[in-house]
Scaffold this active site. Sequence first.
Site, PDB file in Angstrom:
ATOM      1  N   GLU A  37     -15.533 -49.453 -52.834  1.00 31.71           N
ATOM      2  CA  GLU A  37     -14.199 -49.878 -53.214  1.00 31.71           C
ATOM      3  C   GLU A  37     -14.632 -51.708 -52.323  1.00 31.71           C
ATOM      4  O   GLU A  37     -14.301 -51.631 -51.085  1.00 31.71           O
ATOM      5  CB  GLU A  37     -13.408 -50.077 -52.900  1.00 31.71           C
ATOM      6  CG  GLU A  37     -12.138 -50.043 -53.102  1.00 31.71           C
ATOM      7  CD  GLU A  37     -10.631 -48.984 -53.516  1.00 31.71           C
ATOM      8  OE1 GLU A  37      -9.779 -49.702 -54.079  1.00 31.71           O
ATOM      9  OE2 GLU A  37     -10.611 -48.002 -52.872  1.00 31.71           O
ATOM     10  N   ARG A 263     -17.505 -36.055 -45.555  1.00 29.58           N
ATOM     11  CA  ARG A 263     -17.442 -37.060 -45.216  1.00 29.58           C
ATOM     12  C   ARG A 263     -18.390 -37.082 -43.458  1.00 29.58           C
ATOM     13  O   ARG A 263     -17.544 -35.994 -42.905  1.00 29.58           O
ATOM     14  CB  ARG A 263     -16.435 -37.376 -45.131  1.00 29.58           C
ATOM     15  CG  ARG A 263     -16.336 -38.639 -45.827  1.00 29.58           C
ATOM     16  CD  ARG A 263     -14.501 -38.447 -45.636  1.00 29.58           C
ATOM     17  NE  ARG A 263     -13.789 -40.437 -45.451  1.00 29.58           N
ATOM     18  CZ  ARG A 263     -13.866 -40.589 -46.817  1.00 29.58           C
ATOM     19  NH1 ARG A 263     -14.205 -40.039 -47.581  1.00 29.58           N
ATOM     20  NH2 ARG A 263     -13.656 -42.460 -46.181  1.00 29.58           N
ATOM     21  N   LYS A 273     -11.394 -47.623 -43.915  1.00 29.74           N
ATOM     22  CA  LYS A 273     -11.057 -49.815 -44.369  1.00 29.74           C
ATOM     23  C   LYS A 273     -10.314 -49.785 -43.909  1.00 29.74           C
ATOM     24  O   LYS A 273     -10.022 -51.098 -42.734  1.00 29.74           O
ATOM     25  CB  LYS A 273     -11.962 -50.012 -45.770  1.00 29.74           C
ATOM     26  CG  LYS A 273     -12.973 -49.998 -45.591  1.00 29.74           C
ATOM     27  CD  LYS A 273     -13.915 -50.600 -46.736  1.00 29.74           C
ATOM     28  CE  LYS A 273     -13.707 -48.781 -47.879  1.00 29.74           C
ATOM     29  NZ  LYS A 273     -14.594 -49.033 -49.384  1.00 29.74           N
TER      30      LYS A 273
HETATM   31  P1  ATP Z   1     -12.554 -45.821 -46.660  1.00 28.44           P
HETATM   32  O1  ATP Z   1     -11.464 -44.765 -46.250  1.00 28.44           O
HETATM   33  O2  ATP Z   1     -13.309 -46.065 -45.258  1.00 28.44           O
HETATM   34  O3  ATP Z   1     -12.324 -46.798 -47.852  1.00 28.44           O
HETATM   35  P2  ATP Z   1     -13.395 -44.693 -49.237  1.00 28.44           P
HETATM   36  O4  ATP Z   1     -14.208 -43.496 -49.179  1.00 28.44           O
HETATM   37  O5  ATP Z   1     -12.307 -44.942 -49.779  1.00 28.44           O
HETATM   38  O6  ATP Z   1     -13.750 -44.968 -47.354  1.00 28.44           O
HETATM   39  P3  ATP Z   1     -15.628 -46.528 -50.010  1.00 28.44           P
HETATM   40  O7  ATP Z   1     -15.587 -48.149 -50.281  1.00 28.44           O
HETATM   41  O8  ATP Z   1     -14.785 -46.199 -51.698  1.00 28.44           O
HETATM   42  O9  ATP Z   1     -14.357 -45.838 -49.441  1.00 28.44           O
HETATM   43  O10 ATP Z   1     -16.820 -45.762 -50.519  1.00 28.44           O
HETATM   44  C1  ATP Z   1     -18.330 -45.851 -51.004  1.00 28.44           C
HETATM   45  C2  ATP Z   1     -18.806 -44.174 -50.509  1.00 28.44           C
HETATM   46  O11 ATP Z   1     -19.225 -44.137 -49.218  1.00 28.44           O
HETATM   47  C3  ATP Z   1     -18.504 -43.716 -51.817  1.00 28.44           C
HETATM   48  O12 ATP Z   1     -19.118 -42.254 -52.001  1.00 28.44           O
HETATM   49  C4  ATP Z   1     -17.766 -42.070 -50.531  1.00 28.44           C
HETATM   50  O13 ATP Z   1     -17.484 -41.387 -50.280  1.00 28.44           O
HETATM   51  C5  ATP Z   1     -18.587 -42.857 -49.504  1.00 28.44           C
HETATM   52  N1  ATP Z   1     -17.908 -43.006 -48.337  1.00 28.44           N
HETATM   53  C6  ATP Z   1     -17.320 -43.654 -47.413  1.00 28.44           C
HETATM   54  N2  ATP Z   1     -16.701 -42.903 -46.388  1.00 28.44           N
HETATM   55  C7  ATP Z   1     -17.625 -41.807 -45.987  1.00 28.44           C
HETATM   56  C8  ATP Z   1     -17.658 -41.777 -44.816  1.00 28.44           C
HETATM   57  N3  ATP Z   1     -16.880 -41.085 -43.511  1.00 28.44           N
HETATM   58  N4  ATP Z   1     -19.189 -40.642 -44.846  1.00 28.44           N
HETATM   59  C9  ATP Z   1     -19.815 -40.207 -46.045  1.00 28.44           C
HETATM   60  N5  ATP Z   1     -19.546 -40.873 -47.178  1.00 28.44           N
HETATM   61  C10 ATP Z   1     -18.494 -42.043 -47.195  1.00 28.44           C
HETATM   62 MG    MG Z   2     -12.140 -45.306 -52.109  1.00 29.71          MG
END
Ligand code: ATP
Ligand code: MG
Length: 567
Positions: A37, A263, A273
Amino acid sequence: MEEAKKAGNFIEEFVAEDLAPGGTYEGLQVHTRFPPEPNGYLHIGHCKALCIDFGTAEKFGGLCNLRMDDTNPAKEDTEYVDAIKEDIHWLGFDWGDRFFYGSDYFEETYQFAESLIRKGLAYVCELTPEEFKACRGDINQPAVSPWRDRPWEESLDLFRRMRAGEFPDGKYTLRAKIDLASGNFNLRDPVLYRIRHTEHHRQGTKWCIFPMYDFAHPIQDALEGITHSLCTLEYEEHRPLYNWVVDNIDLPHYKPRQIEFARLGINYTVMSKRKLRQLVEEHRVSGWDDPRMPTLCGLRRRGYTPASIKDFTQRIGVSKVDSTVDWALLESCLRDDLNQNAPRVMAVLHPVKLTITNYPEGQTELLDIENNPMNPEAGTRKVPFSRNLYIEAEDFLETPVPKYKRLYPNGPECRLKGAYVIRCTGCEKDESGNIREIFCTYDPQSRGGDPEDGRKIKGAAIQWTDQASAVDAEVRLYDSLFTDPDPDGPDKNFLDYLNPDSLIRLTGCKLEASMGRIPMPAKGTTAQGYQFLRNGYFCLDCNDARPDHLVFNRSVALRDSFRKKSG
Ligand code: ATP
Ligand code: MG
């Protein structure tokens, strides 16, 4: 066969089964996607997902798409899109020409929603958000949905008018008709579309209805021909809905399969983020690329190499249980890389003058010193040596403490690294009692560090620089950003645990002359790492260093000093 199975992780095992004769995707090319995202910069947690998404595709000779998951209109920015691309390329992954935006599928997504309405599988609901909550039921009580039997023609008409902008936010939603009694609440007629009169960063005001992630994501996967949609564990509960969507729309290709993995969490940092953005916006750090941040740009600026980060994701593996990994593991991956590859240099961070009283005044010699004992091919360089040097303040004590093996008056012989054997004879202090200068004599028959008569040197080997030719530098030492191993834990406000000593700036550090000639790294690149003997691994700071003002970041200490405070 057993061997091969063991070598892979559980995701690769699933994929291999799917591709095998009789498997769901027999004869197809593996196709994955990485769907960030664009509401912030990538962090080390994303690296795990990147290595799994791109790595699985690579391993099976497949493809991996990069898709900006920009379905949600809030807080998305092209700054983030560009940064995400840069970071992924830096890690060494490439999506070729398969770069997409989730929002580019809004029209198709909308059409699929209409098709569900026509099939009687979706309906327009007019519960307010409060009513919706009150009607959800609980484990023993099914949900109640008064609009579920609305004729499809009426739902279609309302849905079209929702799109046309006739209604305010929250007035209507489109819901899937699945199972009000399901034990999985995600299946209790979930919302597929809601009204939001908000500008979208790419679509502008073209849309005022937006699909929910759970509806949009499987459609995007299906349209792109994704075989394996790999995501983190929090989506496990959503998988039945994912499958419901792909089972009930007319797919252009095959059905994608969702597989979840754990995760990545790391101690002494935060990884969401939203929280990282808060640190930036409240100026708790200098930016997304502050070297203390767990972001990829921060780690890069700190001196992390792509190889060390990939090594880290290899070592943590792919599990199905969430766990917290020690930050020290990440550090040790970098240390292993730099130990092999970083040239060694002389650097004195807390300089004090050392004068060799029996060394000829006005003489300078160039000593050949090994660049990297781990790699003989790295050769040697010439380092100027003279009567007037700098050494580390902590390598001298006027009155030694027990077991002190460095310089003190009439103490043991010590080696100046790569140079000569010396013995301390005394020191001079200023009015306030600070050491101004240390005196010693040297053994001219010990060039290179070993005395000709073969006698044993009991003292330490210490680094030095030559006063006349040394270059000045600012050196930044880092510690963890938080003092608590789990700053984000339950009932905690992560901001309460910021480490006030996470950055220490040293100025007037004295580096060997050759460091005045190294190229300035371009912004956003990995600067060459150096081992400053006995002080750790360092690299130029690609934002702040100038040819006339060297700024080095300590990437990692030589040993695991980090854990001292907890151990
Ligand atoms: P955040 O809470 O940091 O915004 P998010 O999952 O909303 O995390 P995205 O940008 O949607 O962030 O993530 C893109 C991809 O990275 C998704 O497939 C997500 O599952 C993966 N991802 C994000 N954070 C982690 C993590 N800590 N460990 C493993 N994979 C992750
Ligand atoms: Mg997300």
